[in-house]
Design an enzyme around this catalytic site. Sequence first.
Site, PDB file in Angstrom:
ATOM      1  N   SER A 144       1.026  -1.204   0.074  1.00 42.67           N
ATOM      2  CA  SER A 144      -0.077   0.015   0.034  1.00 42.67           C
ATOM      3  C   SER A 144       0.834   1.315  -0.253  1.00 42.67           C
ATOM      4  CB  SER A 144      -0.917   0.161   1.186  1.00 42.67           C
ATOM      5  OG  SER A 144      -0.306  -0.178   2.225  1.00 42.67           O
ATOM      6  N   HIS A 195       1.615   4.584   4.998  1.00 39.33           N
ATOM      7  CA  HIS A 195       0.849   5.366   4.006  1.00 39.33           C
ATOM      8  C   HIS A 195       1.702   6.676   3.581  1.00 39.33           C
ATOM      9  CE1 HIS A 195      -2.647   2.379   4.982  1.00 39.33           C
ATOM     10  NE2 HIS A 195      -1.795   1.691   4.119  1.00 39.33           N
TER      11      HIS A 195
END
Length: 314
Positions: A144, A195
């Site tokens: 991610s 992230h």
Amino acid sequence: MQRRQGRVNAGLLLLLYQISQVGLQNIPSVTLGVLALNIFLFLNPVRPLPEVCISVNEGFYRRNWQRLLLSPFHHADDWHLYYNMVSMLWKGIMLEKKLKSVWFAYIIAVFSVLIGVVYMVLEFMLVKILDDPSYEMNCAVGFSGVLFALKVLNNHYNPGRVSSVLGFQISSKYACWVELVAIHLISPGTSFAGHLAGILVGLMYTMGPLKKIMKACAGGISSFADPARPRDYSSEYYGYPGYQYRTPRSYYDYTGGLTEEEQLERAVLNSLHERDFGGATYNNERRPYGFWFPPEQHSEEDIRRQRLRRFERR
């Protein structure tokens, strides 16, 4: 496959279904390779997750640098894999054709390692700022972070779009930041620092020195020629078997104003439509795969001008 036995991996099955609907022939080579690698390592992990995840304790203090290579390509479960790879599927189709396969593979390789480094820096800063050594032990896996970096690149190369985040229309310029907060609020177990590291690496490439450094490291290799930069594509042509068409003048023309999810859904529906009708044609030409819309209707004045031009060439 010791981690995957004993239950049906519904997320993996759904991912394979999505890939089949898009069609292997329509997925660029590097994107397809990344999907295959992540699926393979999900089914056949190199080591158990606690031995491949990246953290300050394992990566910095214990000098276990191989985790920088392993952690992005391992996932916690099948749904973790599914959501990451569906996102990679769409972003890869968009970016690889623009940046070209060799440079896109270079970006994936550099981002995968660099995001792990930035992640450790962020966690180390939290240890010092909050005086909480537990952040040294936070161990992260998954692709991610790379996806957040690719989203920054996609917004950079395709400016002016609007993304839908939790039902709110957000300018693509700020969508990454809104999604960063929204995902953390909806799923507190996700790695906020991971992230954020992806967004920062993406900004280092688009607004900082990273792209120049990568080009300098690539040297004079012709395959690493200056990749796509924001420019007018109106004079370029792309050839495909059976047809040729001019690239659109703007991102809106290319996507019809659809969001990422709507574009992927449209691609799947078009694939099913062509399969059901044997690859239907329009004006004796096979339609290009993807987000197809009916051709523009020309006005009588446009038709008159086209006829005059044909007579002038005779």
